[in-house]
Design a protein around this motif. Structure first.
Motif, PDB file in Angstrom:
ATOM      1  N   UNK A  85      15.718 -19.008  24.765  1.00 48.52           N
ATOM      2  CA  UNK A  85      14.627 -19.544  23.956  1.00 48.52           C
ATOM      3  C   UNK A  85      14.204 -20.929  24.387  1.00 48.52           C
ATOM      4  N   UNK A  86      15.191 -21.810  24.660  1.00 49.79           N
ATOM      5  CA  UNK A  86      14.863 -23.179  25.074  1.00 49.79           C
ATOM      6  C   UNK A  86      14.076 -23.170  26.380  1.00 49.79           C
ATOM      7  N   UNK A  87      14.532 -22.376  27.342  1.00 48.23           N
ATOM      8  CA  UNK A  87      13.888 -22.359  28.654  1.00 48.23           C
ATOM      9  C   UNK A  87      12.512 -21.707  28.585  1.00 48.23           C
ATOM     10  N   UNK A  88      12.351 -20.730  27.719  1.00 51.97           N
ATOM     11  CA  UNK A  88      11.058 -20.062  27.585  1.00 51.97           C
ATOM     12  C   UNK A  88       9.995 -21.015  27.062  1.00 51.97           C
ATOM     13  N   UNK A  89      10.408 -22.051  26.347  1.00 49.98           N
ATOM     14  CA  UNK A  89       9.446 -23.015  25.821  1.00 49.98           C
ATOM     15  C   UNK A  89       8.807 -23.871  26.912  1.00 49.98           C
ATOM     16  N   UNK A  90       9.270 -23.728  28.133  1.00 48.65           N
ATOM     17  CA  UNK A  90       8.735 -24.534  29.230  1.00 48.65           C
ATOM     18  C   UNK A  90       7.879 -23.681  30.171  1.00 48.65           C
ATOM     19  N   UNK A  91       6.575 -23.539  29.884  1.00 47.07           N
ATOM     20  CA  UNK A  91       5.708 -22.720  30.732  1.00 47.07           C
ATOM     21  C   UNK A  91       5.434 -23.356  32.085  1.00 47.07           C
TER      22      UNK A  91
END
Length: 209
Positions: free
Chosen positions: A122-128
């Motif tokens: 989830x944390x990494x997905x927040x970085x497009x």
């Protein structure tokens, strides 16, 4: 296909190696909770990188203008989540130290491998920015960009493997750190230091954006 594999490996390491807030948090979580949890967290990060690599080869150039308007809100969201997790970890470590709970791995913030995987995914997905990074690389290569389904698959899998190997390396570092600093003061010091570093990196994520 060989060229696509090499390109994917280089791209995967290129996005994974710079250690930001997520990487610092990964090391801290592994130090507190052990190798299995760290490995789950590492695979969560790698999964997000792999998904973004897939999106990039599937149509990254079309996604860039779509993502551009939401880049700032997502960057802020990522920074806030990291900062909250860092402050929570530091607070719980301090509270556990006062009650003598830091003598063991369980400082009140233990994560299971599954929860760690979902948290870091989830944390990494927040970085497009990751998909824009992959898209920019593919566009920059021009005619040599992976064009066939086989080459695209090879590129994505290589990027996934590269990211996973680096994140697992960070998790290994966290494991060694946790084993070395086993005393209450050592564990408290590393917990507070990592929390401070994560907050600083989260602030830089917003300021430099």
């Amino acid at each position: 296909m060989t060229a696509a594999l090499v390109a994917g490996l280089l791209a995967g390491y290129g996005i994974a190696i710079p250690v930001g807030g997520v990487g610092a948090y990964l090391v801290a979580v592994t130090a507190r909770n052990g190798w299995r949890t760290g490995a789950g967290a590492a695979l969560g990060v790698a999964t997000a990188d792999g998904v973004y690599a897939l999106l990039a080869v599937a149509g990254g150039s079309a996604l860039v203008p779509v993502l551009a308007p939401v880049m700032t809100p997502l960057r802020w969201a990522s920074a806030v989540v990291l900062a909250v997790l860092a402050v929570r970890a530091g607070w719980m470590a301090l509270a556990a130290y006062r009650t003598g709970g830091l003598a063991s791995r369980d400082d009140g913030g233990t994560l299971t491998p599954g929860r760690a995987y979902l948290t870091f995914l989830g944390i990494t997905t927040l970085n497009p920015m990751t998909v824009i990074y992959f898209a920019a690389l593919i566009l920059a290569t021009g005619p040599s960009a992976p064009a066939t389904p086989v080459d695209r698959t090879a590129f994505v899998l290589a990027a996934l493997v590269a990211s996973a190997s680096w994140q697992l390396f960070l998790a290994l570092g966290g494991t060694l750190l946790g084993r070395t600093l086993t005393g209450p003061r050592g564990r408290l010091g590393t917990a507070l230091a990592s929390s401070t570093l994560i907050v600083v990196l989260a602030v830089r994520l917003v300021v430099q954006g």
